[in-house]
Scaffold this active site. Structure first.
Site, PDB file in Angstrom:
ATOM      1  N   ARG A  11       0.798  -1.235   0.000  1.00 45.55           N
ATOM      2  CA  ARG A  11       0.000   0.000   0.000  1.00 45.55           C
ATOM      3  C   ARG A  11       0.832   1.289   0.000  1.00 45.55           C
ATOM      4  O   ARG A  11       0.626   2.177   0.830  1.00 45.55           O
ATOM      5  CB  ARG A  11      -0.936   0.036   1.210  1.00 45.55           C
ATOM      6  CG  ARG A  11      -2.027  -1.007   1.204  1.00 45.55           C
ATOM      7  CD  ARG A  11      -2.945  -0.833  -0.003  1.00 45.55           C
ATOM      8  NE  ARG A  11      -4.146  -1.646   0.152  1.00 45.55           N
ATOM      9  CZ  ARG A  11      -4.229  -2.926  -0.190  1.00 45.55           C
ATOM     10  NH1 ARG A  11      -3.201  -3.526  -0.736  1.00 45.55           N
ATOM     11  NH2 ARG A  11      -5.353  -3.594  -0.003  1.00 45.55           N
ATOM     12  N   SER A  26     -10.938  -0.025   2.688  1.00 41.54           N
ATOM     13  CA  SER A  26     -10.280  -0.036   3.996  1.00 41.54           C
ATOM     14  C   SER A  26      -9.829   1.372   4.354  1.00 41.54           C
ATOM     15  O   SER A  26      -9.205   2.056   3.540  1.00 41.54           O
ATOM     16  CB  SER A  26      -9.048  -0.944   3.969  1.00 41.54           C
ATOM     17  OG  SER A  26      -9.419  -2.275   3.698  1.00 41.54           O
ATOM     18  N   GLU A  82      -5.172   4.591   5.356  1.00 48.01           N
ATOM     19  CA  GLU A  82      -4.920   4.132   3.995  1.00 48.01           C
ATOM     20  C   GLU A  82      -5.534   5.118   3.016  1.00 48.01           C
ATOM     21  O   GLU A  82      -4.991   5.386   1.950  1.00 48.01           O
ATOM     22  CB  GLU A  82      -5.509   2.734   3.757  1.00 48.01           C
ATOM     23  CG  GLU A  82      -5.036   2.172   2.436  1.00 48.01           C
ATOM     24  CD  GLU A  82      -5.917   1.112   1.843  1.00 48.01           C
ATOM     25  OE1 GLU A  82      -6.612   1.410   0.858  1.00 48.01           O
ATOM     26  OE2 GLU A  82      -5.898  -0.020   2.346  1.00 48.01           O
TER      27      GLU A  82
HETATM   28  N1  EPU Z   1     -11.767  -9.156  10.716  1.00 48.07           N
HETATM   29  C1  EPU Z   1     -12.441  -9.120  11.894  1.00 48.07           C
HETATM   30  N2  EPU Z   1     -13.448  -8.196  12.045  1.00 48.07           N
HETATM   31  C2  EPU Z   1     -13.755  -7.317  11.063  1.00 48.07           C
HETATM   32  C3  EPU Z   1     -13.038  -7.360   9.841  1.00 48.07           C
HETATM   33  C4  EPU Z   1     -12.031  -8.288   9.690  1.00 48.07           C
HETATM   34  O1  EPU Z   1     -12.198  -9.899  12.816  1.00 48.07           O
HETATM   35  O2  EPU Z   1     -14.660  -6.497  11.265  1.00 48.07           O
HETATM   36  C5  EPU Z   1     -10.717 -10.196  10.545  1.00 48.07           C
HETATM   37  C6  EPU Z   1     -11.138 -11.214   9.489  1.00 48.07           C
HETATM   38  O3  EPU Z   1     -11.882 -12.238  10.060  1.00 48.07           O
HETATM   39  C7  EPU Z   1      -9.822 -11.689   8.955  1.00 48.07           C
HETATM   40  C8  EPU Z   1      -8.900 -10.472   9.104  1.00 48.07           C
HETATM   41  O4  EPU Z   1      -9.543  -9.592  10.039  1.00 48.07           O
HETATM   42  O5  EPU Z   1      -9.319 -12.721   9.759  1.00 48.07           O
HETATM   43  C9  EPU Z   1      -8.628  -9.767   7.793  1.00 48.07           C
HETATM   44  O6  EPU Z   1      -9.866  -9.311   7.224  1.00 48.07           O
HETATM   45  P1  EPU Z   1     -10.140  -9.370   5.642  1.00 48.07           P
HETATM   46  O7  EPU Z   1      -9.936 -10.732   5.141  1.00 48.07           O
HETATM   47  O8  EPU Z   1     -11.463  -8.724   5.432  1.00 48.07           O
HETATM   48  O9  EPU Z   1      -9.000  -8.518   4.997  1.00 48.07           O
HETATM   49  P2  EPU Z   1      -8.421  -7.091   5.392  1.00 48.07           P
HETATM   50  O10 EPU Z   1      -7.001  -7.294   5.796  1.00 48.07           O
HETATM   51  O11 EPU Z   1      -9.303  -6.357   6.343  1.00 48.07           O
HETATM   52  C10 EPU Z   1      -7.461  -6.533   3.025  1.00 48.07           C
HETATM   53  C11 EPU Z   1      -7.352  -5.267   2.238  1.00 48.07           C
HETATM   54  C12 EPU Z   1      -8.631  -5.063   1.422  1.00 48.07           C
HETATM   55  C13 EPU Z   1      -8.886  -6.267   0.536  1.00 48.07           C
HETATM   56  C14 EPU Z   1      -9.015  -7.482   1.451  1.00 48.07           C
HETATM   57  C15 EPU Z   1      -9.286  -8.771   0.707  1.00 48.07           C
HETATM   58  C16 EPU Z   1      -5.972  -3.742   3.573  1.00 48.07           C
HETATM   59  C17 EPU Z   1      -5.958  -2.579   4.503  1.00 48.07           C
HETATM   60  N3  EPU Z   1      -7.187  -4.138   3.139  1.00 48.07           N
HETATM   61  O12 EPU Z   1      -8.485  -6.325   4.000  1.00 48.07           O
HETATM   62  O13 EPU Z   1      -8.400  -3.942   0.575  1.00 48.07           O
HETATM   63  O14 EPU Z   1     -10.057  -6.105  -0.229  1.00 48.07           O
HETATM   64  O15 EPU Z   1      -7.775  -7.631   2.179  1.00 48.07           O
HETATM   65  O16 EPU Z   1      -8.170  -9.170   0.004  1.00 48.07           O
HETATM   66  O17 EPU Z   1      -4.920  -4.263   3.226  1.00 48.07           O
HETATM   67  C18 EPU Z   1      -8.654  -1.583   0.490  1.00 48.07           C
HETATM   68  O18 EPU Z   1      -7.423  -1.541   0.495  1.00 48.07           O
HETATM   69  O19 EPU Z   1      -9.356  -0.554   0.415  1.00 48.07           O
HETATM   70  C19 EPU Z   1      -9.298  -2.872   0.580  1.00 48.07           C
HETATM   71  C20 EPU Z   1     -10.610  -3.017   0.663  1.00 48.07           C
END
Ligand code: EPU
Length: 305
Positions: A176, A225, A295
């Site tokens: 990012r 995000s 972000e």
């Molecule tokens: N989780 C929670 N509670 C929540 C949300 C998430 O416990 O309310 C836990 C999930 O269960 C999971 C972990 O946190 O174990 C990660 O969550 P998720 O798989 O949704 O991925 P993320 O790390 O929150 C990243 C990117 C997203 C991208 C997704 C899917 C970042 C900051 N975000 O989200 O990118 O779509 O992976 O690949 O790296 C963006 O950058 O705008 C974006 C949406």
């Protein structure tokens, strides 16, 4: 500035293949549907008009920002006192040549993803559902769990602030962060993809869609995000564990589907969203001692990143 800005308006109106509007509310151009006016909103349709516009802006000392899809940006309610650039037409085109895909800086990633699928080219499936433009993707190394744009980027054609064209063909796959100098304007990017079976490409895309639909708010006014994932635990999990889902400031609330998303549930201002972001960061720091980094790009606030 007022006199020079007037001059800039007159000079910008003379640029071929560009279209100038003044004092345009940016709320119509951001996915959060918030943001005050841009002094100038300049739509540029060709590489030459981009070059000419950048020269005029540099000459007049007018600050500049490029707005892609407005899906990763929080513009303050006071707006932006400089020129906002939108890249359209030939700067938003997508073309395939063998295993290369060329996309203008203003092209939607979604358009590139569907074009790749139609040409049976694999390598861009990870980007399914990312709402931004190619320029935005290069400036943030847009990605998902399945990959990021740096991995398939062969070259970027850009223009510097004085209107000089620049080509970049080496990139560091950083999480990012901008893949090219942030002062550059991305005119277009070439991606290196590989021919593959259409059904397997479609299969990987379906998996992406299912995963996203199950974990992120759908059809809501969000900017993806809000915070980057810090080393260790994902931001969404930390925010969730702080009990922040559903917390509200004015018309802005933390999504019930994903704690790292803020939804404009109607009538939010950018100040509401910013206050909610500050509260979220404060809570995570208090409970976990982790400082979250935004972000989304902040525009027109005192503490821009
Ligand atoms: N989780 C929670 N509670 C929540 C949300 C998430 O416990 O309310 C836990 C999930 O269960 C999971 C972990 O946190 O174990 C990660 O969550 P998720 O798989 O949704 O991925 P993320 O790390 O929150 C990243 C990117 C997203 C991208 C997704 C899917 C970042 C900051 N975000 O989200 O990118 O779509 O992976 O690949 O790296 C963006 O950058 O705008 C974006 C949406």
């Amino acid at each position: 500035m007022a006199g020079r800005a007037r001059d800039a308006g007159a000079a910008l109106r003379k640029v071929r293949d560009a279209y100038l509007e003044e004092r345009v509310p940016l709320s119509g151009f951001t996915t959060w549907r918030t943001g005050g006016p841009a002094r100038y909103l300049l739509t540029v349709n060709t590489r030459q008009s981009l070059i000419d516009s950048l020269r005029v802006l540099r000459e007049a000392g007018v600050p500049l920002m490029v707005l892609g899809n407005g899906s990763n940006v929080l513009v303050s309610d006071a707006g932006f006192s400089g020129a906002v650039l939108k890249l359209k037409e030939s700067l938003a085109a997508v073309e395939v040549d063998g295993e290369s895909l060329d996309a203008g800086g203003g092209a939607l990633l979604g358009a590139a993803v569907s074009r790749a699928l139609r040409a049976s080219l694999a390598g861009l499936e990870f980007a399914l559902g990312i709402p931004g433009t190619m320029g935005g993707a290069v400036m943030t190394n847009a990605g998902t769990f399945a990959g990021s744009i740096a991995a398939s980027l062969s070259s970027v054609e850009a223009v510097d602030r004085s209107g000089e064209p620049v080509t970049i063909d080496r990139f560091e796959d950083v999480y990012r962060a901008a893949l090219v100098d942030e002062e550059l304007v991305v005119a277009g990017a070439r991606l290196g993809l590989t021919h593959a079976d259409g059904a397997s490409i479609r299969g990987r895309m379906d998996k992406m869609r299912i995963r996203r639909e199950g974990s992120q708010p759908q059809a809501a006014a969000t900017a993806g995000s809000v915070f980057k994932n810090p080393p260790g635990e994902p931001a969404g999990r930390l925010l969730d564990q702080c009990g922040l889902k559903g917390k509200t400031v004015g018309g802005a609330s933390v999504s019930d589907a994903h704690a790292n998303f803020i939804v404009n549930s109607g009538g939010a201002t950018s100040a509401d969203i910013k206050a909610l972001m500050d509260m979220m960061a404060r809570e995570v720091e208090k409970d976990f001692g982790v400082r979250l980094e935004a972000e989304v790009r902040l525009v027109g606030f005192e503490e821009e990143r």
